[in-house]
Write an enzyme that holds these catalytic residues in place. Structure first.
Site, PDB file in Angstrom:
ATOM      1  N   SER A 285       0.835  -1.022  -0.014  1.00  0.00           N
ATOM      2  CA  SER A 285      -0.055  -0.077   0.212  1.00  0.00           C
ATOM      3  C   SER A 285       1.522   1.177   0.226  1.00  0.00           C
ATOM      4  O   SER A 285       2.133   1.490   0.475  1.00  0.00           O
ATOM      5  CB  SER A 285      -0.583  -0.278   1.124  1.00  0.00           C
ATOM      6  OG  SER A 285      -1.747   0.909   1.178  1.00  0.00           O
TER       7      SER A 285
ATOM      8  N   TYR B 200      -1.850  -0.776  11.101  1.00  0.00           N
ATOM      9  CA  TYR B 200      -1.896  -1.610   9.361  1.00  0.00           C
ATOM     10  C   TYR B 200      -0.808  -1.033   8.328  1.00  0.00           C
ATOM     11  O   TYR B 200      -0.323  -1.651   7.636  1.00  0.00           O
ATOM     12  CB  TYR B 200      -3.341  -0.894   8.670  1.00  0.00           C
ATOM     13  CG  TYR B 200      -3.832  -1.496   7.249  1.00  0.00           C
ATOM     14  CD1 TYR B 200      -3.665  -2.946   6.816  1.00  0.00           C
ATOM     15  CD2 TYR B 200      -3.311  -0.165   6.381  1.00  0.00           C
ATOM     16  CE1 TYR B 200      -4.036  -2.872   5.292  1.00  0.00           C
ATOM     17  CE2 TYR B 200      -3.648  -0.376   5.540  1.00  0.00           C
ATOM     18  CZ  TYR B 200      -4.403  -1.607   4.470  1.00  0.00           C
ATOM     19  OH  TYR B 200      -4.403  -2.063   3.092  1.00  0.00           O
TER      20      TYR B 200
ATOM     21  N   LYS C  48       1.940  -3.073   5.960  1.00  0.00           N
ATOM     22  CA  LYS C  48       2.480  -2.666   4.820  1.00  0.00           C
ATOM     23  C   LYS C  48       3.689  -2.107   4.686  1.00  0.00           C
ATOM     24  O   LYS C  48       4.446  -2.396   3.244  1.00  0.00           O
ATOM     25  CB  LYS C  48       1.352  -1.467   3.985  1.00  0.00           C
ATOM     26  CG  LYS C  48       0.277  -2.462   3.841  1.00  0.00           C
ATOM     27  CD  LYS C  48      -0.275  -3.711   3.160  1.00  0.00           C
ATOM     28  CE  LYS C  48      -1.561  -4.139   3.339  1.00  0.00           C
ATOM     29  NZ  LYS C  48      -1.667  -5.253   2.365  1.00  0.00           N
TER      30      LYS C  48
END
Ligand SMILES: NC(=O)c1ccc[n+]([C@@H]2O[C@H](COP(=O)([O-])OP(=O)(O)OC[C@H]3O[C@@H](n4cnc5c(N)ncnc54)[C@H](OP(=O)(O)O)[C@@H]3O)[C@@H](O)[C@H]2O)c1
Length: 191
Positions: free
Chosen positions: A146, A159, A163
């Protein structure tokens, strides 16, 4: 029209919806056999039905597995090799984000779940694909990272940290497994 993917076999995690489902359709369109995996068998079977209707000549299989569970992952990779006759393409797409909020309030249970699925999952499925097929036959692995892996954003900092780890693990595996296996990050924008 035949392409380099025609007749190959691919395993896609998180294939029951969203980007994973779209990748499965894109691979099937090229004549690539696909194994669809995620936690929910019913949702996978529904996608398999749609795929088979769109591409009747393509082999489509499903296998329910939590991407962070080593036993389930091993069983899924073994089922892929057995059902599709090999494994040429692994798409590490499954990810989870159980916590939204500042890092100072993050609890251990949700931190562990995020790392286990998003970060350790990349290592686990790559190890399994390498040992089951790619060490011998070569192949390609795509890891869904991401843009968040390069940024700070409110709410999804942990999160995004997983990534960032996906981006680094992709570089590390690319160095370790070359020239047999080509490994690429896919940097999607939005979450
Ligand atoms: N959408 C975006 O804007 C965006 C932006 C940047 C990066 N990404 C990345 O792109 C990938 C796909 O995102 P998406 O938006 O398409 O996700 P999504 O719509 O939320 O779908 C997630 C998929 O992963 C599966 N899944 C969730 N937890 C799992 C687990 N523990 N084990 C196995 N499968 C699991 C889900 O199916 P089940 O519920 O059946 O398990 C589902 O098929 C992810 O890696 C995500 O981080 C997405």
């Amino acid at each position: 029209m035949e392409t380099g993917l025609t007749g190959k076999s691919a395993l896609i995690t998180g294939a029951s919806r969203g980007i994973g489902r779209a990748i499965a359709f894109a691979l099937a369109r090229e004549g690539c056999s696909v194994m669809l995996s995620s936690r929910k068998k019913e949702a996978l079977d529904a996608v398999a039905e749609e795929l088979s209707a769109a591409y009747p000549d393509v082999r489509v299989e499903t296998y329910a597995a939590n991407a962070g569970d080593p036993e389930a992952a091993a069983a899924c990779v073994a089922a892929t090799v057995s059902a599709l006759g090999g494994l040429d393409v692994l798409v590490n797409n499954a990810a989870t984000n159980p916590y939204f909020g500042p890092l100072v309030d993050l609890d251990l249970a949700r931190a562990e779940k995020t790392v286990r699925v998003n970060q350790y999952g990349i290592v686990l499925w790559t190890q399994l694909a390498w040992k089951a097929a790619m060490a011998e036959r070569g192949g390609a692995i795509v890891n869904l990272a991401s843009i968040g892996g390069f940024l700070t954003e409110p709410g999804i900092g942990y999160y995004n940290a997983t990534k960032a780890a996906v981006i680094h693990l992709t570089r590390q595996f690319a160095a370790e497994l070359a020239p047999k296996v080509a490994i690429r990050p896919s940097l999607t924008v939005g979450g």
